[in-house]
Design a protein around this motif. Structure first.
Motif, PDB file in Angstrom:
ATOM      1  N   ASP A 152       0.820  -1.198   0.000  1.00  0.00           N
ATOM      2  CA  ASP A 152       0.000   0.000   0.000  1.00  0.00           C
ATOM      3  C   ASP A 152       0.867   1.265   0.000  1.00  0.00           C
ATOM      4  O   ASP A 152       0.580   2.224  -0.718  1.00  0.00           O
ATOM      5  N   LEU A 153       1.913   1.238   0.773  1.00  0.00           N
ATOM      6  CA  LEU A 153       2.829   2.384   0.803  1.00  0.00           C
ATOM      7  C   LEU A 153       3.448   2.622  -0.571  1.00  0.00           C
ATOM      8  O   LEU A 153       3.544   3.755  -1.034  1.00  0.00           O
ATOM      9  N   VAL A 154       3.833   1.528  -1.205  1.00  0.00           N
ATOM     10  CA  VAL A 154       4.468   1.660  -2.520  1.00  0.00           C
ATOM     11  C   VAL A 154       3.474   2.196  -3.549  1.00  0.00           C
ATOM     12  O   VAL A 154       3.796   3.069  -4.349  1.00  0.00           O
ATOM     13  N   MET A 155       2.250   1.685  -3.482  1.00  0.00           N
ATOM     14  CA  MET A 155       1.232   2.144  -4.429  1.00  0.00           C
ATOM     15  C   MET A 155       0.982   3.643  -4.264  1.00  0.00           C
ATOM     16  O   MET A 155       0.826   4.364  -5.245  1.00  0.00           O
ATOM     17  N   LYS A 156       0.951   4.088  -3.044  1.00  0.00           N
ATOM     18  CA  LYS A 156       0.736   5.510  -2.793  1.00  0.00           C
ATOM     19  C   LYS A 156       1.941   6.322  -3.271  1.00  0.00           C
ATOM     20  O   LYS A 156       1.794   7.406  -3.824  1.00  0.00           O
ATOM     21  N   ARG A 157       3.099   5.769  -3.051  1.00  0.00           N
ATOM     22  CA  ARG A 157       4.333   6.443  -3.463  1.00  0.00           C
ATOM     23  C   ARG A 157       4.363   6.670  -4.972  1.00  0.00           C
ATOM     24  O   ARG A 157       4.752   7.731  -5.448  1.00  0.00           O
ATOM     25  N   MET A 158       3.909   5.681  -5.717  1.00  0.00           N
ATOM     26  CA  MET A 158       3.908   5.806  -7.176  1.00  0.00           C
ATOM     27  C   MET A 158       3.099   7.014  -7.620  1.00  0.00           C
ATOM     28  O   MET A 158       3.535   7.788  -8.464  1.00  0.00           O
ATOM     29  N   GLU A 159       1.914   7.114  -7.040  1.00  0.00           N
ATOM     30  CA  GLU A 159       1.039   8.226  -7.392  1.00  0.00           C
ATOM     31  C   GLU A 159       1.700   9.557  -7.055  1.00  0.00           C
ATOM     32  O   GLU A 159       1.699  10.489  -7.851  1.00  0.00           O
ATOM     33  N   GLN A 160       2.272   9.602  -5.868  1.00  0.00           N
ATOM     34  CA  GLN A 160       2.934  10.839  -5.448  1.00  0.00           C
ATOM     35  C   GLN A 160       4.050  11.211  -6.407  1.00  0.00           C
ATOM     36  O   GLN A 160       4.186  12.363  -6.797  1.00  0.00           O
ATOM     37  N   CYS A 161       4.813  10.209  -6.797  1.00  0.00           N
ATOM     38  CA  CYS A 161       5.958  10.480  -7.659  1.00  0.00           C
ATOM     39  C   CYS A 161       5.545  11.075  -8.995  1.00  0.00           C
ATOM     40  O   CYS A 161       6.176  11.989  -9.485  1.00  0.00           O
ATOM     41  N   VAL A 162       4.476  10.550  -9.584  1.00  0.00           N
ATOM     42  CA  VAL A 162       4.104  11.075 -10.899  1.00  0.00           C
ATOM     43  C   VAL A 162       3.346  12.396 -10.813  1.00  0.00           C
ATOM     44  O   VAL A 162       3.383  13.192 -11.739  1.00  0.00           O
ATOM     45  N   ASP A 163       2.670  12.633  -9.709  1.00  0.00           N
ATOM     46  CA  ASP A 163       1.905  13.875  -9.604  1.00  0.00           C
ATOM     47  C   ASP A 163       2.711  15.016  -9.023  1.00  0.00           C
ATOM     48  O   ASP A 163       2.351  16.171  -9.171  1.00  0.00           O
ATOM     49  N   LYS A 164       3.791  14.669  -8.387  1.00  0.00           N
ATOM     50  CA  LYS A 164       4.610  15.663  -7.702  1.00  0.00           C
ATOM     51  C   LYS A 164       5.099  16.812  -8.584  1.00  0.00           C
ATOM     52  O   LYS A 164       4.916  17.961  -8.212  1.00  0.00           O
ATOM     53  N   PRO A 165       5.696  16.539  -9.755  1.00  0.00           N
ATOM     54  CA  PRO A 165       6.319  17.636 -10.499  1.00  0.00           C
ATOM     55  C   PRO A 165       5.395  18.826 -10.744  1.00  0.00           C
ATOM     56  O   PRO A 165       5.822  19.959 -10.657  1.00  0.00           O
ATOM     57  N   ALA A 166       4.114  18.551 -10.966  1.00  0.00           N
ATOM     58  CA  ALA A 166       3.176  19.629 -11.263  1.00  0.00           C
ATOM     59  C   ALA A 166       2.964  20.538 -10.059  1.00  0.00           C
ATOM     60  O   ALA A 166       2.734  21.727 -10.202  1.00  0.00           O
ATOM     61  N   GLN A 167       3.028  19.956  -8.879  1.00  0.00           N
ATOM     62  CA  GLN A 167       2.666  20.760  -7.709  1.00  0.00           C
ATOM     63  C   GLN A 167       3.848  21.061  -6.788  1.00  0.00           C
ATOM     64  O   GLN A 167       3.684  21.629  -5.728  1.00  0.00           O
ATOM     65  N   GLU A 168       5.026  20.660  -7.216  1.00  0.00           N
ATOM     66  CA  GLU A 168       6.185  20.852  -6.373  1.00  0.00           C
ATOM     67  C   GLU A 168       6.484  22.338  -6.192  1.00  0.00           C
ATOM     68  O   GLU A 168       6.743  23.060  -7.144  1.00  0.00           O
ATOM     69  N   ALA A 169       6.427  22.771  -4.972  1.00  0.00           N
ATOM     70  CA  ALA A 169       6.731  24.171  -4.715  1.00  0.00           C
ATOM     71  C   ALA A 169       8.245  24.345  -4.720  1.00  0.00           C
ATOM     72  O   ALA A 169       8.963  23.500  -4.213  1.00  0.00           O
ATOM     73  N   PRO A 170       8.721  25.462  -5.276  1.00  0.00           N
ATOM     74  CA  PRO A 170      10.167  25.640  -5.372  1.00  0.00           C
ATOM     75  C   PRO A 170      10.864  25.683  -4.002  1.00  0.00           C
ATOM     76  O   PRO A 170      11.991  25.241  -3.867  1.00  0.00           O
ATOM     77  N   ASN A 171      10.178  26.173  -3.014  1.00  0.00           N
ATOM     78  CA  ASN A 171      10.806  26.243  -1.696  1.00  0.00           C
ATOM     79  C   ASN A 171      10.697  24.932  -0.930  1.00  0.00           C
ATOM     80  O   ASN A 171      11.171  24.818   0.182  1.00  0.00           O
ATOM     81  N   GLY A 172      10.051  23.967  -1.540  1.00  0.00           N
ATOM     82  CA  GLY A 172       9.994  22.655  -0.927  1.00  0.00           C
ATOM     83  C   GLY A 172       8.942  22.519   0.147  1.00  0.00           C
ATOM     84  O   GLY A 172       8.813  21.478   0.751  1.00  0.00           O
ATOM     85  N   GLU A 173       8.157  23.548   0.368  1.00  0.00           N
ATOM     86  CA  GLU A 173       7.130  23.457   1.397  1.00  0.00           C
ATOM     87  C   GLU A 173       5.865  22.854   0.806  1.00  0.00           C
ATOM     88  O   GLU A 173       5.011  23.544   0.276  1.00  0.00           O
ATOM     89  N   GLY A 174       5.814  21.544   0.876  1.00  0.00           N
ATOM     90  CA  GLY A 174       4.742  20.830   0.211  1.00  0.00           C
ATOM     91  C   GLY A 174       3.368  21.128   0.755  1.00  0.00           C
ATOM     92  O   GLY A 174       2.397  21.139   0.023  1.00  0.00           O
ATOM     93  N   THR A 175       3.266  21.398   2.040  1.00  0.00           N
ATOM     94  CA  THR A 175       1.946  21.497   2.638  1.00  0.00           C
ATOM     95  C   THR A 175       1.225  22.799   2.310  1.00  0.00           C
ATOM     96  O   THR A 175       0.017  22.862   2.326  1.00  0.00           O
TER      97      THR A 175
END
Ligand SMILES: Nc1nc2c(ncn2[C@@H]2O[C@H](COP(=O)(O)OP(=O)(O)O)[C@@H](O)[C@H]2O)c(=O)[nH]1
Ligand SMILES: [Mg+2]
Ligand SMILES: [Zn+2]
Ligand SMILES: [Zn+2]
Lengths: 224, 592
Positions: free
Chosen positions: A186-209
């Motif tokens: 389950d952790l891995v499955m969630k990680r996959m989604e995060q990895c592919v969706d991350k670039p679009a929403q990655e804040a430059p300062n790294g503050e994800g929340t």
């Protein structure tokens, strides 16, 4: 959330997920994986030579963000088994880089195997595909209660320190075995989604929340 | 990784595991391959591509027109294209992606691409990011075993009589494959003495239930069962042989770049029509030219005209998701070849270097073609991708044709690198086995705008300006249809697809003429919205009318599309324009 599928010889699956079990020799990695894939117990101790793997197909049901169940997927699991012995070390750690998630195991009846968890952690950090891969800590041989040397509280604290889930399993009885693997999957499955969706929403300062508040308020407004 | 710490029997155990892993890996590769093909299909259906130029006001995926105030679409964050409501898929509650971007995302997850990308961040130095440890190890075994294990007398390696033609280089069975055969034979041999990895014996009943598959796909679900033999054991070469060949394999690839000229003799409806059919069949027989069953992938090109040097600079950045040139062995050594058609003279050919073992080659090469700017207008840039299989054998991996007559070389936006979908050669698409369709359809087209028609007829419909498109098929050149005397009883079917899915079909009456004489097939499409004409696609199919209730024969079809073609008609209405359309087997033609 998961259930087993029988046929495995075709390419009819949606994901190939590679997990790897590591830990000292004799903690029960081979026996654990055998229990998971075949639901059987083998009391004999045959040293794993270098590396090995087992396979299993399961059905994964995704959970939506609102908690409801979503689509189901067929997952082909490749479960790598490694030899814990030092002389195979260079060989086994080389396989760490190809795994997507890890079952870090120790023997509840062996304090030494628990102490070595730290070493295995640093091995992972050095060799796994990323600095903080998905790991589940597994204390095995829970059925041998009278020989227990590691207390649950102790192990739990260590797991918390690393921020990873902890399970006490028994390959002999099968208790918690499935749950440990499923949690990792389950952790891995969630990680996959995060990895592919991350670039679009990655804040430059790294503050994800903070990124949700930062989204433009007029998102829906038509640009034309 | 030091394999010498292992004893011989241990090594064999590990080798067995690696062999099993390899079987799973090939199953996985096949799955990913299929997945990428499907993605390709989705992309093809809804892609901003050359052949289907779309205006700003249509959905980039379905080409449906978008309104100015309602249903105006929104920009997809993935591809920055304007997308209608229907072509969006929700990823999360707040976020959506267009159908193509969504499919990309799915493939990225399901193919494990996400993992490779993540890992590349940590181990960026890795040369081949796809290669697993198991794969690498298997290769190192092959090296190691030549020293420590004596193979059980391999059968002598025989070369077929046909392979003498180009000497030793020709018989380049990939090194690894042959070695694999050898190892399978080895391990099966050793199997007799050594027990498997662990001693857990599997339930025999369970095993038979698991093994329903075809032998090549058969895989053990147990780690303790005997190794199976997916590869044939024959033709195992002697070891010195293998080394010789492994070496020449590498050199060969290097040399191919300089020597390959043979692939220019390629079949299909091309710009040169002279006896192409017969040449191609000879070539295929000789194995010089191979066309791939499937074309996938894209190529990234940038075109800049350098007026100081009077040359066209074509920058080939790279390709992605190419088909394997050698599907069986999962090999691909791609390179790109460029012509400015119709000039196919060998000295005007441009080529990149050959990249080895990749379906996502990065070239970053700028090729220069000396030509005066005005001359470019009559040219079509043809960039084709080839797999350099052996010295003489090239495999076609796809091409893109970019007509330059409308190219705005001064415009900055046209100079930036652009991804183009690779297409199969029009003449060699499957579907009509045994017959070569080539030739050129000669047509005239004119558009009659609404003002020339009776304007008063429909005052209430003035917001949609309907015009009339007339097509005159005047003839065909270089039609090579086998078993044909030369007289055709031809008729033409035409289908005009309008943006938004509306289709207008027309058909002419049969005319009995010599195939090289003038025809006069006229098709008139009325009710064509003037504004939509640039987004139209006209499919024409030429038929031979069967006299005695036999089925009509399709002689091939041709397409007229692209905003630039239609624009001419709109600019000078009521004037006939000539078009020469390359013909192809018209599998896409709808039955009407
Ligand atoms: N009682 C008990 N014995 C176990 C359990 N798991 C493994 N063993 C035994 O511990 C020994 C070592 O197990 P093995 O799986 O080979 O360890 P590995 O070296 O980590 O792969 C074997 O004799 C197993 O039967 C368990 O949960 N309970
Ligand atoms: Mg073991
Ligand atoms: Zn749409
Ligand atoms: Zn998009």
């Amino acid at each position: 959330m998961f259930c087993a599928v029988s046929t495995m010889t075709d390419g009819d699956y949606d994901y190939l997920i590679k997990l790897l079990a590591l830990g000292d020799s004799g903690v029960g990695k081979t026996t654990f994986l055998y229990r998971y894939t075949d639901n059987k117990f083998n009391p004999k101790f045959i040293t794993t030579v270098g590396i090995d793997f087992r396979e299993k197909r399961v059905v994964y049901t995704a959970t939506n963000s609102n908690g409801t169940t979503g689509k189901t997927f067929k997952v082909h699991l490749q479960l790598w088994d490694t030899a814990g012995q030092e002389r195979f070390r260079s060989l086994t750690t080389a396989f760490f880089r190809d795994a997507m998630g890890f079952l870090l195991m120790f023997d509840l009846t062996s304090q030494q195997s628990f102490l070595n968890v730290r070493n295995w952690m640093s091995q992972l950090q050095a060799n796994a595909y990323c600095e903080n891969p998905d790991i589940v800590l597994v204390g095995n041989k829970a059925d041998l209660a009278d020989q227990r040397e590691v207390q649950e509280k102790q192990a739990k604290e260590l797991a918390d320190k690393y921020g990873i889930p902890y399970f006490e399993t028994s390959a002999a009885t099968g208790s918690e075995v499935d749950k440990a693997v499923i949690t990792l999957l389950d952790l891995v499955m969630k990680r996959m989604e995060q990895c592919v969706d991350k670039p679009a929403q990655e804040a430059p300062n790294g503050e994800g929340t903070s990124k949700l508040e930062a989204a433009p308020p007029n998102e829906k407004k038509c640009a034309c | 990784m030091d394999l010498s710490v292992l004893e011989v029997l241990e090594r064999e155990k590990v080798l067995e595991v690696l062999q099993r892993d390899k079987i799973l890996r090939s199953l996985e590769e096949e799955r990913i391959r299929k997945m990428k093909l499907e993605l390709q299909e989705i992309r093809r259906k809804g892609a901003k591509s050359f052949s289907r130029q779309y205006s700003e006001r249509t959905c980039a995926r379905c080409q449906r027109p978008l309104g100015k105030f309602w249903n105006c679409g929104a920009v997809c964050h993935g591809c920055s294209h304007r997308i209608c409501n229907k072509c969006r898929i929700n990823v999360t509650a707040q976020e959506w992606k267009c159908t193509v971007c969504h499919a990309y995302r799915e493939v990225k997850i399901k193919s494990g691409e996400w993992f490779l990308e993540e890992r590349a961040k940590k181990f960026s130095a890795d040369a081949d990011r796809h290669e697993t440890t198991g794969e690498k190890l298997l290769k190192s075994y092959q090296r190691l075993s030549t020293i420590s294990i004596v193979p059980p007398t391999p059968p002598p390696f025989t070369e077929g009589p046909s392979s003498g033609r180009s000497g030793g280089l020709h018989s380049s069975r990939p090194f690894t494959k042959s070695m694999e055969n050898l190892f399978v034979s080895l391990t099966t041999h050793i199997k007799k003495i050594s027990k498997s990895q662990d001693d857990v014996t599997a339930d025999p009943g369970l095993l038979t239930a698991d093994y329903g598959g075809i032998p090549s796909k058969e895989r053990r679900s147990q780690s303790d069962t005997a190794i199976n033999r997916p590869f044939s054991m024959t033709k195992a070469p002697s070891l010195p042989d293998l080394f010789k060949r492994a070496k020449s394999d590498n050199e060969e690839v290097q040399r191919m770049a300089e020597f390959c000229t043979d692939e220019d003799i390629s079949p299909g409806a091309d710009y040169h029509q002279e006896k192409r059919g017969s040449i191609s069949s000879v070539c295929t027989e000789l194995g010089i030219f191979d066309h791939n069953s499937s074309v996938t992938g894209e190529i990234e090109l940038a075109l800049v005209y350098n007026s100081t040097a009077s040359c066209l600079e074509i920058t080939v950045n790279g390709c992605k998701n190419l088909a394997y040139g050698d599907e069986k062995r999962k090999k691909c050594h791609p390179y790109v070849k460029i012509y400015l058609l119709p000039d196919k003279s060998p000295h005007r050919k441009l080529k990149t270097t050959v990249k080895k073992n990749t379906t996502d080659p990065v070239f970053n090469e700028t090729l220069r073609y000396n030509i005066e700017l005005p001359l470019l207008a009559s040219r079509t840039l043809q960039a084709s991708v080839w797999h350099s299989a052996t010295l003489r054998k090239k495999v076609f991996l796809g091409e893109v044709l970019i007509p330059l007559h409308e190219w705005k070389f001064k415009d900055n936006s046209t100079q930036s690198p652009t991804w183009y979908l690779l297409c199969p050669k029009p003449g060699i698409t499957e579907g009509y086995p045994g017959e070569q369709y080539n030739g050129t359809l000669l047509i005239k087209a004119k558009f009659t705008p609404p003002s020339q028609l009776s304007t008063v007829a429909n005052p209430q419909r003035e917001e949609v300006c309907m015009g009339q498109l007339s097509i005159l098929v005047t003839g065909v050149t270089n039609l090579t249809v086998s078993k044909y005397s030369g007289t055709l009883n031809s008729f033409v079917k035409g289908c005009l697809s309008l943006p938004g899915g509306r289709e207008l079909t027309q058909r002419t009456l049969p005319q009995r003429r010599k195939s090289n004489s003038q025809w006069n097939h006229q098709l008139v499409f009325s009710e064509v919205p003037e504004a939509n004409l640039p987004g139209c696609c006209l499919d024409l199919e030429l038929w031979d009318h069967a006299s005695f209730s036999l089925a009509h024969r399709s002689l091939g079809g041709a397409k007229l599309e692209g905003a630039s073609s239609w624009q001419q008609l709109l600019q000078t209405p009521n004037t006939w324009y000539d078009f020469t359309l390359p013909m192809q087997a018209s599998a896409s033609m709808k039955k009407t």
